[in-house]
Motif scaffolding. Structure first.
Motif, PDB file in Angstrom:
ATOM      1  N   ARG A  56       7.072   3.549  -3.609  1.00 54.62           N
ATOM      2  CA  ARG A  56       6.900   2.555  -2.538  1.00 54.62           C
ATOM      3  C   ARG A  56       8.250   2.015  -2.080  1.00 54.62           C
ATOM      4  O   ARG A  56       8.486   1.832  -0.893  1.00 54.62           O
ATOM      5  CB  ARG A  56       6.053   1.387  -3.039  1.00 54.62           C
ATOM      6  CG  ARG A  56       4.558   1.610  -2.949  1.00 54.62           C
ATOM      7  CD  ARG A  56       3.818   0.373  -3.443  1.00 54.62           C
ATOM      8  NE  ARG A  56       2.380   0.494  -3.324  1.00 54.62           N
ATOM      9  CZ  ARG A  56       1.672   0.147  -2.248  1.00 54.62           C
ATOM     10  NH1 ARG A  56       2.269  -0.364  -1.204  1.00 54.62           N
ATOM     11  NH2 ARG A  56       0.361   0.291  -2.218  1.00 54.62           N
ATOM     12  N   ASN A  96       5.608  -2.062   4.103  1.00 54.03           N
ATOM     13  CA  ASN A  96       6.164  -2.205   2.770  1.00 54.03           C
ATOM     14  C   ASN A  96       7.670  -2.155   2.760  1.00 54.03           C
ATOM     15  O   ASN A  96       8.286  -1.370   2.058  1.00 54.03           O
ATOM     16  CB  ASN A  96       5.640  -1.105   1.848  1.00 54.03           C
ATOM     17  CG  ASN A  96       4.155  -1.169   1.791  1.00 54.03           C
ATOM     18  OD1 ASN A  96       3.502  -0.369   2.432  1.00 54.03           O
ATOM     19  ND2 ASN A  96       3.624  -2.133   1.092  1.00 54.03           N
ATOM     20  N   PHE A 122      -5.628   1.642   5.928  1.00 60.16           N
ATOM     21  CA  PHE A 122      -4.803   2.746   5.427  1.00 60.16           C
ATOM     22  C   PHE A 122      -3.478   2.158   4.967  1.00 60.16           C
ATOM     23  O   PHE A 122      -2.842   1.416   5.716  1.00 60.16           O
ATOM     24  CB  PHE A 122      -4.582   3.747   6.570  1.00 60.16           C
ATOM     25  CG  PHE A 122      -3.916   5.022   6.150  1.00 60.16           C
ATOM     26  CD1 PHE A 122      -4.497   5.840   5.193  1.00 60.16           C
ATOM     27  CD2 PHE A 122      -2.710   5.408   6.722  1.00 60.16           C
ATOM     28  CE1 PHE A 122      -3.889   7.027   4.808  1.00 60.16           C
ATOM     29  CE2 PHE A 122      -2.095   6.596   6.348  1.00 60.16           C
ATOM     30  CZ  PHE A 122      -2.692   7.403   5.391  1.00 60.16           C
ATOM     31  N   PRO A 123      -3.061   2.439   3.740  1.00 63.25           N
ATOM     32  CA  PRO A 123      -1.830   1.816   3.250  1.00 63.25           C
ATOM     33  C   PRO A 123      -0.594   2.300   4.002  1.00 63.25           C
ATOM     34  O   PRO A 123      -0.546   3.455   4.432  1.00 63.25           O
ATOM     35  CB  PRO A 123      -1.770   2.244   1.783  1.00 63.25           C
ATOM     36  CG  PRO A 123      -2.676   3.414   1.666  1.00 63.25           C
ATOM     37  CD  PRO A 123      -3.706   3.307   2.752  1.00 63.25           C
ATOM     38  N   GLY A 124       0.393   1.421   4.155  1.00 57.51           N
ATOM     39  CA  GLY A 124       1.632   1.775   4.843  1.00 57.51           C
ATOM     40  C   GLY A 124       2.259   3.067   4.326  1.00 57.51           C
ATOM     41  O   GLY A 124       2.593   3.945   5.111  1.00 57.51           O
ATOM     42  N   PRO A 125       2.407   3.227   2.987  1.00 52.95           N
ATOM     43  CA  PRO A 125       3.023   4.464   2.479  1.00 52.95           C
ATOM     44  C   PRO A 125       2.066   5.660   2.508  1.00 52.95           C
ATOM     45  O   PRO A 125       2.394   6.747   2.048  1.00 52.95           O
ATOM     46  CB  PRO A 125       3.400   4.123   1.029  1.00 52.95           C
ATOM     47  CG  PRO A 125       3.134   2.661   0.862  1.00 52.95           C
ATOM     48  CD  PRO A 125       2.163   2.247   1.906  1.00 52.95           C
ATOM     49  N   TRP A 176     -16.181   0.581   3.621  1.00 53.19           N
ATOM     50  CA  TRP A 176     -14.886  -0.067   3.882  1.00 53.19           C
ATOM     51  C   TRP A 176     -13.790   0.987   3.958  1.00 53.19           C
ATOM     52  O   TRP A 176     -12.974   0.985   4.855  1.00 53.19           O
ATOM     53  CB  TRP A 176     -14.634  -1.083   2.768  1.00 53.19           C
ATOM     54  CG  TRP A 176     -13.277  -1.688   2.736  1.00 53.19           C
ATOM     55  CD1 TRP A 176     -12.221  -1.286   1.966  1.00 53.19           C
ATOM     56  CD2 TRP A 176     -12.812  -2.829   3.487  1.00 53.19           C
ATOM     57  NE1 TRP A 176     -11.132  -2.106   2.189  1.00 53.19           N
ATOM     58  CE2 TRP A 176     -11.471  -3.071   3.116  1.00 53.19           C
ATOM     59  CE3 TRP A 176     -13.403  -3.677   4.426  1.00 53.19           C
ATOM     60  CZ2 TRP A 176     -10.709  -4.108   3.644  1.00 53.19           C
ATOM     61  CZ3 TRP A 176     -12.646  -4.713   4.953  1.00 53.19           C
ATOM     62  CH2 TRP A 176     -11.322  -4.918   4.566  1.00 53.19           C
ATOM     63  N   GLN A 177     -13.769   1.871   2.951  1.00 51.36           N
ATOM     64  CA  GLN A 177     -12.806   2.964   2.945  1.00 51.36           C
ATOM     65  C   GLN A 177     -13.418   4.195   2.307  1.00 51.36           C
ATOM     66  O   GLN A 177     -14.107   4.074   1.282  1.00 51.36           O
ATOM     67  CB  GLN A 177     -11.555   2.578   2.143  1.00 51.36           C
ATOM     68  CG  GLN A 177     -10.500   1.891   2.971  1.00 51.36           C
ATOM     69  CD  GLN A 177      -9.374   1.318   2.127  1.00 51.36           C
ATOM     70  OE1 GLN A 177      -9.603   0.380   1.387  1.00 51.36           O
ATOM     71  NE2 GLN A 177      -8.186   1.870   2.225  1.00 51.36           N
ATOM     72  N   GLY A 187     -11.311  -6.298   0.959  1.00 57.11           N
ATOM     73  CA  GLY A 187     -10.367  -5.513   0.160  1.00 57.11           C
ATOM     74  C   GLY A 187      -9.950  -6.187  -1.146  1.00 57.11           C
ATOM     75  O   GLY A 187      -9.307  -5.581  -1.989  1.00 57.11           O
ATOM     76  N   LYS A 198     -13.824  -2.788  -8.063  1.00 60.21           N
ATOM     77  CA  LYS A 198     -12.583  -3.575  -8.132  1.00 60.21           C
ATOM     78  C   LYS A 198     -12.965  -5.041  -8.254  1.00 60.21           C
ATOM     79  O   LYS A 198     -13.644  -5.536  -7.364  1.00 60.21           O
ATOM     80  CB  LYS A 198     -11.757  -3.370  -6.877  1.00 60.21           C
ATOM     81  CG  LYS A 198     -10.542  -4.312  -6.810  1.00 60.21           C
ATOM     82  CD  LYS A 198      -9.766  -4.185  -5.518  1.00 60.21           C
ATOM     83  CE  LYS A 198      -8.604  -5.172  -5.537  1.00 60.21           C
ATOM     84  NZ  LYS A 198      -7.745  -5.084  -4.371  1.00 60.21           N
ATOM     85  N   THR A 257      -8.543  -0.640  -8.847  1.00 59.04           N
ATOM     86  CA  THR A 257      -8.099  -1.036  -7.512  1.00 59.04           C
ATOM     87  C   THR A 257      -8.746  -0.039  -6.557  1.00 59.04           C
ATOM     88  O   THR A 257      -9.345   0.950  -6.997  1.00 59.04           O
ATOM     89  CB  THR A 257      -6.564  -0.960  -7.380  1.00 59.04           C
ATOM     90  OG1 THR A 257      -6.147   0.313  -7.881  1.00 59.04           O
ATOM     91  CG2 THR A 257      -5.891  -2.063  -8.156  1.00 59.04           C
ATOM     92  N   ILE A 258      -8.652  -0.304  -5.264  1.00 56.13           N
ATOM     93  CA  ILE A 258      -9.250   0.631  -4.307  1.00 56.13           C
ATOM     94  C   ILE A 258      -8.428   1.910  -4.278  1.00 56.13           C
ATOM     95  O   ILE A 258      -8.951   3.008  -4.426  1.00 56.13           O
ATOM     96  CB  ILE A 258      -9.344  -0.015  -2.908  1.00 56.13           C
ATOM     97  CG1 ILE A 258     -10.313  -1.209  -2.955  1.00 56.13           C
ATOM     98  CG2 ILE A 258      -9.786   1.013  -1.878  1.00 56.13           C
ATOM     99  CD1 ILE A 258     -10.431  -1.989  -1.657  1.00 56.13           C
ATOM    100  N   GLU A 259      -7.120   1.747  -4.096  1.00 56.01           N
ATOM    101  CA  GLU A 259      -6.239   2.919  -4.084  1.00 56.01           C
ATOM    102  C   GLU A 259      -6.003   3.396  -5.513  1.00 56.01           C
ATOM    103  O   GLU A 259      -6.076   2.615  -6.459  1.00 56.01           O
ATOM    104  CB  GLU A 259      -4.884   2.550  -3.460  1.00 56.01           C
ATOM    105  CG  GLU A 259      -4.956   2.023  -2.041  1.00 56.01           C
ATOM    106  CD  GLU A 259      -5.307   3.086  -1.012  1.00 56.01           C
ATOM    107  OE1 GLU A 259      -5.164   4.287  -1.336  1.00 56.01           O
ATOM    108  OE2 GLU A 259      -5.727   2.721   0.096  1.00 56.01           O
TER     109      GLU A 259
END
Ligand code: XMP
Length: 528
Positions: free
Chosen positions: A305, A363, A406-409, A448-449, A483, A520, A524-526
């Protein structure tokens, strides 16, 4: 002074005095739901300033203090003579009681936190149509002991004799609970009673009004200067791009940095959509190779990250110097980001916010000192679902408006261990199948995802007569409100079967599909 929508020229119908509650902007948001314009200001506002704003009602927010403490924040006492209806919420009600001559004290043994049924004693005015026994959300350690002169009780709970109070002829109301939180089942009824029936505000504040005023605010602020926007393709930056295009046209430049970690087809879709169809200036920066090579040999998720964040800043810096100069940086900051944000400073000369950090989505840490912009953040008072409404009104397609977070990375963190081109291609194809099949089953909007994760271990399988030794893909589908907590989605067996069959048949390098059934917390979700 903060303004709950934007620094519009119009007078607010309701002014919320903020005593430090985490819910002040939530109250403003609930008032927007009644289609009435409100602003949030510091509790230090004077009665004279309030008279100039000429609101139809005043709300005193909650807050963490105790009114009987010496340094407790109180409001300008002249406010009580303005002849404007006032609603005090929690600490705000205690301020009202104290300043008008009543007594508040610690509710020893009677503090209330959480849900409590409300027993209605006077079902008129504020409590019209509020069901007896309905749930209200309490969070207080102090209680009213003696009401001020002229006040009556409207409702009580088991532990709180004066849970709602009124001085009907002065149109002053107080509630010890939080009508603005979702757990208060008749909270919105109460808020509507106050805003529409007591303050007589007309419902004339809509998403389109917000858009019109945000556009004129941006025009006024930016003048003929140039604005840079880092477009990620998420709903916040996409909505902002549309809004700014309307406000300042070609003075806007969007920069889309392709790190190589986006989902299948996304970079092409974004360029086609924004640049070709809507003629928004988007500079496509292909930085795929740069990012992947920086991650060579890196397995630790936090280091990954950090590297991605730093590289993003570097590319951003180089490209903005190349494309610039720009005076303003536009950010799709939303209200929940504002609460968390410690990454902004205020210019002491102009009072404008200056970016020292790009929104956490990317991030990234601090921007270099010589690359500081003034900020344009027209969405900073909105919550996510409100941004979706604004996006829709501006004509953004559902595909973007309802996109899963969607996560930044991006895919780089959904590949555990080292990131390589081979793994990225593999995960991109598997992820596409998961999302396509979930959408095909009509479940995309309920979830959600929905995504795939690649695990860097190989196991034995057999395909035809061939022994395989390949990676597994994890299918991760969760339901969630925000989330913060999540539950794994119970997908139909037939859908899971289809996803699994397609992935092992269509994606090279994968011979097994597993399902993540962890909620969660504790997961965690990711996966990272
Ligand atoms: P976790 O994995 O912590 O994720 O349960 C909670 C939510 O946050 C999203 N997420 C991110 N979003 N930048 C973002 O904008 C990020 O770096 C980031 N990391 C996680 C995640 O997808 C989930 O919705």
């Amino acid at each position: 002074m903060r303004d709950s929508m934007n620094s519009s020229q119009r007078n607010p119908s309701i002014v919320i005095l903020d005593f430090g509650s985490q819910y002040s902007e939530l109250i403003a948001r609930r008032i927007r739901e009644t289609e009435v314009y409100s602003i949030v200001v510091s509790y230090t506002v004077t009665a004279e300033q309030l008279s100039q704003m000429a609101p139809k009602g005043i709300i005193l927010s909650g807050g963490p203090s105790s009114v009987y403490k010496e340094s407790a924040p109180l409001c300008d006492p002249a406010i009580w003579d303005l002849k404007i209806p006032v609603l005090g919420v929690c600490y705000g009600m205690q301020v009202m009681v104290k300043q008008l001559g009543g007594i508040v004290e610690a509710a020893i043994g009677k503090a209330e936190y959480g849900k409590a049924p409300l027993e209605v004693d006077d079902p008129t005015a504020l409590l019209t149509n509020v069901e007896n026994g309905s749930t209200m959300w309490m969070s207080h350690g102090d209680s009213v002991k003696d009401l001020p002169f002229g006040f009556v009780r409207l409702a009580h709970t088991q532990n709180t004799p004066d849970a709602a109070i009124a001085c009907h002829n002065r149109r002053f109301y107080g509630v010890q609970f939080h009508p603005e939180v979702v757990h208060s089942t008749f909270g919105m009824v109460m808020i509507r009673n106050f805003v529409h029936n007591i303050c007589l505000c007309s419902p004339d504040w809509t998403t389109n009004t917000f858009i019109d005023e945000a556009i004129s605010d941006v025009k006024r602020k930016v003048g003929n200067k140039r604005v840079l926007l880092a477009l990620s393709g998420g709903v916040d930056s996409s909505t902002l791009a549309f809004l700014l295009k309307k406000a300042i046209g070609d003075q806007l430049t969007c920069m889309f940095i392709d790190q190589g970690f986006m989902r299948k087809g996304e970079p092409e879709f974004l360029m086609d959509y924004f640049h070709e169809k809507f003629h928004i200036n988007v500079e496509y920066i292909n930085a795929r190779e740069r990012f992947v090579s920086k991650l060579k040999g890196v397995c630790d998720p936090e280091i990954k990250r950090k590297i991605i964040g730093e590289e993003f800043i570097r590319v951003f810096e180089e490209e903005s110097l190349r494309l610039g100069p720009f005076d303003y940086l536009a950010q799709g900051t939303l209200y929940p980001d504002v609460i968390e944000s410690s990454g902004t400073n205020v210019d002491p000369q102009t009072g404008e916010r200056i970016a020292v950090k790009i929104k956490s989505h990317h991030n990234v840490g601090g921007l270099p000192k010589d690359l500081q912009f003034k900020l344009v953040e027209p969405l900073r008072t909105l919550f996510k679902d409100e941004v979706r409404k604004v996006g829709r009104s501006l004509g953004l397609p559902e595909e973007i408006v309802c996109r899963h977070p969607f996560p930044g990375p991006g895919l780089a963190i959904r590949i555990l261990g080292e990131v390589t081109h081979e793994k990225l291609n593999c995960l991109r194809d598997a992820d596409f199948i998961v999302r396509e099949e979930v959408a095909e089953a009509g479940l995309y909007h309920e979830i959600w995802q929905a995504f795939a994760v690649l695990l860097p271990v190989r196991s034995v399988g057999v395909m035809g007569d061939q022994r395989t030794y390949a990676w597994p893909i994890v299918v991760r589908c969760v339901s969630s409100e925000d989330g913060m907590t999540a539950d794994w989605s119970r997908l139909p067996d037939s859908l899971l079967e289809k996803i699994s069959n397609r992935i092992v048949n269509e994606v090279r390098g994968v011979n097994r599909v597993v399902l993540d059934i962890t909620s969660k917390p504790p997961g965690t979700i990711e996966w990272e």
